[in-house]
Design a protein around this motif. Structure first.
Motif, short mmCIF file in Angstrom:
data_model
loop_
_atom_site.label_atom_id
_atom_site.label_comp_id
_atom_site.label_asym_id
_atom_site.label_seq_id
_atom_site.Cartn_x
_atom_site.Cartn_y
_atom_site.Cartn_z
N UNK A 356 0.84 -1.20 0.00
CA UNK A 356 0.00 0.00 0.00
C UNK A 356 0.87 1.26 0.00
N UNK A 357 0.84 2.02 -1.11
CA UNK A 357 1.58 3.28 -1.20
C UNK A 357 0.69 4.49 -0.90
N UNK A 358 -0.54 4.24 -0.47
CA UNK A 358 -1.41 5.33 -0.08
C UNK A 358 -2.15 5.99 -1.22
N UNK A 359 -2.28 5.29 -2.36
CA UNK A 359 -2.97 5.88 -3.51
C UNK A 359 -4.43 5.45 -3.54
N UNK A 360 -5.23 6.15 -4.31
CA UNK A 360 -6.65 5.87 -4.44
C UNK A 360 -6.88 4.87 -5.58
N UNK A 361 -7.80 3.91 -5.38
CA UNK A 361 -8.05 2.88 -6.38
C UNK A 361 -9.37 3.09 -7.13
N UNK A 362 -9.98 4.27 -6.98
CA UNK A 362 -11.28 4.50 -7.58
C UNK A 362 -11.30 4.35 -9.09
N UNK A 385 -8.96 -2.50 -2.79
CA UNK A 385 -9.35 -2.68 -4.20
C UNK A 385 -10.74 -3.31 -4.27
N UNK A 386 -11.00 -4.32 -3.42
CA UNK A 386 -12.32 -4.96 -3.44
C UNK A 386 -13.41 -3.96 -3.10
N UNK A 387 -13.20 -3.14 -2.07
CA UNK A 387 -14.21 -2.15 -1.70
C UNK A 387 -14.48 -1.18 -2.84
N UNK A 388 -13.41 -0.76 -3.53
CA UNK A 388 -13.59 0.18 -4.64
C UNK A 388 -14.34 -0.48 -5.79
N UNK A 389 -14.03 -1.73 -6.10
CA UNK A 389 -14.72 -2.44 -7.18
C UNK A 389 -16.20 -2.60 -6.85
N UNK A 390 -16.51 -2.93 -5.60
CA UNK A 390 -17.91 -3.13 -5.22
C UNK A 390 -18.72 -1.84 -5.33
N UNK A 395 -23.64 -5.57 -10.79
CA UNK A 395 -24.11 -6.94 -10.69
C UNK A 395 -23.07 -7.82 -10.04
N UNK A 396 -22.81 -8.96 -10.65
CA UNK A 396 -21.82 -9.88 -10.11
C UNK A 396 -20.56 -9.93 -10.96
#
Length: 453
Positions: A356-362, A385-390, A395-396
């Motif tokens: 983790x380099x402290x960057x945003x994954x949006x 990353x998972x939270x940003x993808x969700x 859908x799925x």
């Protein structure tokens, strides 16, 4: 003379500086917070020299007893021992600063958030095809310090330069004769704290130029277009559009170079063998520079068509069961992952995550949702990353799979992939939570892929 190397590291700079000063007859102390096991490759490279090693710690006496402290890139600005040296007026330098101070030949510097290694490698191939004496090195993984005194003044030295190296190049108020900036997006915020600090470090590649120097900038990057307004050197451009006043650009399927109102055909875009629009942009940067340096179009064309890319950068590994595997382990930023996802038309199984380099994954998550069939996540950033993808997934799809090791990630990717898919290791993060460096990560990925039967 007493020289202390503050941070040996596993890249070439600390080893090169130690070897250089040892050859000058200095008494060398190398100090690093890591232990001998973690630093073994670098220690092996110095085992023939009379060097005193202080490992697992830094000590005040090793700084205060030095006439000169060589600071390696991993040392942050707020480091206690760096500040100790500054407070006591002890001279500081870096491996790359020593190169600039000793180099008699014109220096070409290449930086950017993404694409700098590919650009440096392709430019180096072009320059060496034109003049075999040309030298290529820097952050690409090869220090040129111990050979720089022998480089003749009538050749060229091409150096990939990181934001860490450039920040401290300001200590000697130097910039390259020709400076290339590929693009600028947030990166290394764990080191620089803010994007503004990071951008300011990158901009040093231009700040100490003179009107006799050249700034070669990406016309498709709005930040770099703004930088051009304050450039002291002559500004040249590269772009996938035709609108550049001077520089290399794409016109339909051809790459042309424009200067002083004249256009010259260089090569076809299809001559470039490495995939993706990002690599086309990298090639345009290298071609602009080669043209400024007077390399004939025929030499450029031949070198471009022979260039097969750089290991660990969207590197084709093999095909198994109708599934193609690509190693993009050098991708250590979300923007690089976005670029990799846009390089393929086939369905993508993405392996991502790491330190983790402290960057945003949006923005990366948006692209994963848009272009990936599945995201296989590893490392410390897997949760983020998972939270940003969700957030962006409706859908799925893409399917999200969590793995604790790269071995499991490759196996899970192989299991869910179908003939015609591509599996891409494009982490978007550094490797330090699981591997020594991105090369070790990429090599392990390739080993696992080659083992698939």
């Amino acid at each position: 003379m007493n020289v202390t190397i503050l941070g040996l590291g596993l890249f070439s700079g600390g080893v090169a500086a130690a070897r250089f000063f040892s050859g000058q007859g200095a008494r060398i102390t190398v100090t690093d917070l890591r232990d001998a096991d973690a630093l073994q490759p670098s220690l092996d490279a110095l085992k023939d020299l009379p060097i005193r090693f202080v490992l697992g710690e830094h000590r005040e006496e090793d700084i205060l007893g030095a006439d000169l402290v060589v600071v390696t890139p991993a040392i942050k600005e707020d480091n206690t021992y760096l500040q100790l040296a500054q407070d006591h007026g002890i001279r500081l330098t870096t491996e790359i600063n020593l190169v600039f101070e000793r180099c008699r030949a014109p220096v070409i510097g290449i930086t950017g958030s993404n694409g700098k290694t590919t650009t440096t490698s392709l430019l180096g191939a072009i320059l060496q095809a034109h003049d075999p004496r040309a030298v290529v090195g820097g952050n690409i993984g090869k220090s040129v310090l111990n050979e720089i005194d022998a480089v003749p003044s009538d050749t060229l030295v091409a150096l990939e330069l990181s934001s860490f190296q450039l920040k401290r190049l300001a200590w000697i108020d130097r910039s390259p004769h020709i400076s290339i900036v590929t693009n600028l997006t947030p990166n290394h915020l764990d080191w620089h704290s803010t994007f503004e600090n990071y951008a300011a470090s990158k901009q040093q590649i231009l700040l100490s130029q003179t009107p006799d120097d050249f700034a070669i900038l990406n016309a498709d990057d709005p930040i770099l277009c703004d930088w051009a307004k304050t450039c002291k050197g002559q500004v040249m451009w590269f772009s996938i559009e035709e609108s550049v006043p001077e520089g290399a650009f794409l016109k339909e399927t051809d790459i042309l170079f424009r200067q002083d109102g004249h256009e010259q055909y260089i090569c076809a875009a299809d001559d470039l063998r490495i995939p993706g629009p990002h690599n086309l942009s990298n090639a345009l940067a290298a071609i602009t520079t080669a043209c400024v340096c007077g390399v004939p179009p025929a030499v450029i064309r031949s070198a471009v068509s022979d260039f097969s890319g750089v290991p660990h950068r969207v590197e084709y590994v093999t095909e198994r069961e109708g599934i193609r595997y690509y190693n993009d382990s050098a991708c250590t930023t979300p923007e690089s992952t976005i670029t990799a996802l846009r390089a393929f038309e086939a369905p993508i199984i993405l392996i991502a995550g790491g330190y983790d380099k402290g960057v945003d994954f949006g923005l990366m998550a948006e692209e994963i949702v848009r272009n990936a069939r599945a995201a296989v996540l590893i490392g410390k950033t897997a949760d983020s990353i998972e939270q940003a993808v969700r957030i962006y997934r409706t859908g799925t799809t893409p399917e999200i799979i969590r793995c604790t090791t790269i071995e499991d990630a490759v196996e899970q990717s192989r299991t869910i992939a179908e003939p015609g898919d591509v599996v891409v290791l494009s982490p978007g993060c550094a490797s330090y939570d699981m591997f020594t460096n991105y090369e070790a990560r990429g090599n392990r990925f390739k080993e696992l892929v080659w083992e698939i039967r």
